[in-house]
Design an enzyme around this catalytic site. Structure first.
Site, mmCIF file in Angstrom:
data_model
loop_
_atom_site.group_PDB
_atom_site.id
_atom_site.type_symbol
_atom_site.label_atom_id
_atom_site.label_comp_id
_atom_site.label_asym_id
_atom_site.label_seq_id
_atom_site.Cartn_x
_atom_site.Cartn_y
_atom_site.Cartn_z
ATOM 1 N N ASP A 124 0.829 -1.197 0.000
ATOM 2 C CA ASP A 124 0.000 0.000 0.000
ATOM 3 C C ASP A 124 0.875 1.264 0.000
ATOM 4 O O ASP A 124 1.857 1.345 0.745
ATOM 5 C CB ASP A 124 -0.844 -0.077 1.282
ATOM 6 C CG ASP A 124 -1.998 0.886 1.283
ATOM 7 O OD1 ASP A 124 -1.788 2.087 1.060
ATOM 8 O OD2 ASP A 124 -3.122 0.424 1.547
ATOM 9 N N ARG A 160 -2.005 0.103 -19.417
ATOM 10 C CA ARG A 160 -3.031 -0.919 -19.722
ATOM 11 C C ARG A 160 -4.420 -0.404 -19.385
ATOM 12 O O ARG A 160 -5.375 -0.591 -20.123
ATOM 13 C CB ARG A 160 -2.764 -2.177 -18.876
ATOM 14 C CG ARG A 160 -1.849 -3.177 -19.543
ATOM 15 C CD ARG A 160 -1.256 -4.147 -18.541
ATOM 16 N NE ARG A 160 -2.215 -4.683 -17.600
ATOM 17 C CZ ARG A 160 -2.664 -5.932 -17.602
ATOM 18 N NH1 ARG A 160 -2.280 -6.775 -18.540
ATOM 19 N NH2 ARG A 160 -3.491 -6.350 -16.672
ATOM 20 N N ASP A 182 -7.745 3.731 -8.629
ATOM 21 C CA ASP A 182 -9.040 3.042 -8.556
ATOM 22 C C ASP A 182 -10.151 4.077 -8.393
ATOM 23 O O ASP A 182 -10.095 4.932 -7.507
ATOM 24 C CB ASP A 182 -9.062 2.081 -7.359
ATOM 25 C CG ASP A 182 -8.260 0.815 -7.647
ATOM 26 O OD1 ASP A 182 -8.107 0.462 -8.837
ATOM 27 O OD2 ASP A 182 -7.774 0.196 -6.678
HETATM 28 C C1 SAM Z 1 -7.153 1.169 -12.054
HETATM 29 S S1 SAM Z 1 -5.622 0.438 -11.672
HETATM 30 C C2 SAM Z 1 -4.461 1.347 -12.708
HETATM 31 C C3 SAM Z 1 -3.133 0.665 -12.829
HETATM 32 C C4 SAM Z 1 -2.084 1.396 -13.679
HETATM 33 N N1 SAM Z 1 -1.662 2.636 -13.050
HETATM 34 C C5 SAM Z 1 -2.601 1.657 -15.080
HETATM 35 O O1 SAM Z 1 -2.841 2.838 -15.398
HETATM 36 O O2 SAM Z 1 -2.755 0.672 -15.835
HETATM 37 C C6 SAM Z 1 -5.268 1.108 -10.051
HETATM 38 C C7 SAM Z 1 -4.103 0.403 -9.370
HETATM 39 O O3 SAM Z 1 -3.843 1.038 -8.122
HETATM 40 C C8 SAM Z 1 -3.521 0.031 -7.181
HETATM 41 N N2 SAM Z 1 -3.802 0.571 -5.838
HETATM 42 C C9 SAM Z 1 -5.003 0.721 -5.266
HETATM 43 N N3 SAM Z 1 -4.882 1.220 -4.039
HETATM 44 C C10 SAM Z 1 -3.555 1.403 -3.820
HETATM 45 C C11 SAM Z 1 -2.788 1.864 -2.721
HETATM 46 N N4 SAM Z 1 -3.362 2.233 -1.579
HETATM 47 N N5 SAM Z 1 -1.449 1.920 -2.845
HETATM 48 C C12 SAM Z 1 -0.856 1.537 -4.001
HETATM 49 N N6 SAM Z 1 -1.530 1.072 -5.070
HETATM 50 C C13 SAM Z 1 -2.864 1.005 -4.982
HETATM 51 C C14 SAM Z 1 -4.426 -1.131 -7.571
HETATM 52 O O4 SAM Z 1 -3.973 -2.379 -7.073
HETATM 53 C C15 SAM Z 1 -4.383 -1.063 -9.084
HETATM 54 O O5 SAM Z 1 -3.343 -1.825 -9.648
#
Ligand code: SAM
Length: 237
Positions: free
Chosen positions: A121, A217, A143
């Site tokens: 996280d 992606r 997210d």
């Molecule tokens: C919608 S995806 C986008 C992934 C990537 N950045 C892309 O544009 O393809 C959001 C990502 O944020 C990660 N994520 C969510 N909450 C997080 C947190 N508290 N700390 C780090 N990463 C987090 C999720 O696991 C997910 O892989």
């Protein structure tokens, strides 16, 4: 879903979201076993750094400027930035282990040496980043948490923005990409409140991608589904 993280090497907080998806390929299991520890930016987790001592980034990156990518997904943007900027060290955090495994495969293929991985996280990582240590930060397609009752879980809330502001250097750039109009709205309210200045002067500044951009992606999926990317650039005051 709330997942308890209380196992060795785990970060400190509970995480709302997926930590492991469907089966990893044997090669990906091997990348996690072999590469994660050498690519750690420092002691990860409650069992090895319970007092949350700050990371020694000079030791990790030999005094290079340090950038941060939050939630790197499959890691394509991070690897692209690392290849284009060999004089910079980049730390990426991502709690979803399938994404971490994908990144590790890309690091092997690209042979880059200026990346470090925090498999957890962002809040736990920010707890141990020294003040003013980050020269650029990327939050790419966080997210969306579309339900109103979940908006407080979005990254663009005090819980995340205050520690990010503390960890970033004065004047450092903070990039946010999102395809969700309500996320744009919340970002433009909350990020300036947390001490960042929006740099846009004209519509092209949020409609056109950054010159050094590599589409992620998630962005490709958003485009296929007809959603419109927004590219928001802030400077930390
Ligand atoms: C919608 S995806 C986008 C992934 C990537 N950045 C892309 O544009 O393809 C959001 C990502 O944020 C990660 N994520 C969510 N909450 C997080 C947190 N508290 N700390 C780090 N990463 C987090 C999720 O696991 C997910 O892989």
């Amino acid at each position: 879903m709330t997942t308890s993280n209380k196992h060795p090497g785990a970060p400190w907080r509970n995480f709302y979201g997926r930590i492991r998806g469907k089966g990893l390929r044997p090669a990906q299991e091997r990348y996690l076993d072999e590469d994660l520890e050498p690519l750690s930016p420092g002691p990860v987790g409650w069992d090895v750094n319970p007092d949350r001592h700050p990371l020694d980034l000079d030791a990790t990156f030999g005094g290079k400027a340090v950038w941060l990518e939050i939630g790197f997904g499959g890691g394509e943007h991070m690897v692209h930035q690392a290849q284009s900027n060999p004089g910079v060290g980049i730390i990426g955090c991502e709690p979803y282990m399938n994404g971490v495994a994908m990144l590790l495969g890309k690091i092997r293929d690209a042979g880059v040496t200026n990346l470090r991985v925090w498999p957890g996280d962002a809040r736990d990582l920010m707890d141990v980043l020294p003040d003013g240590s980050i020269g650029k930060a990327f939050l790419l397609y966080p997210d969306p948490w579309p339900k109103k009752k979940h908006h407080r879980r979005r990254f663009v809330t005090d819980e995340h923005l205050e520690p990010l502001h503390r960890a970033m250097a004065s004047g450092a750039e903070f990039r946010v990409a999102t395809d969700i109009p309500d996320y744009v709205r919340q970002t433009l309210i909350e990020v300036p409140k947390a001490g960042f200045e929006w740099t846009a002067q004209r519509p092209a500044d949020w409609r056109e991608a950054w010159p050094d951009w590599l589409s992620t992606r998630y962005e490709q999926k958003a485009l296929r589904e007809g959603r419109v990317p927004h590219y928001l650039t802030f400077h930390r005051r």
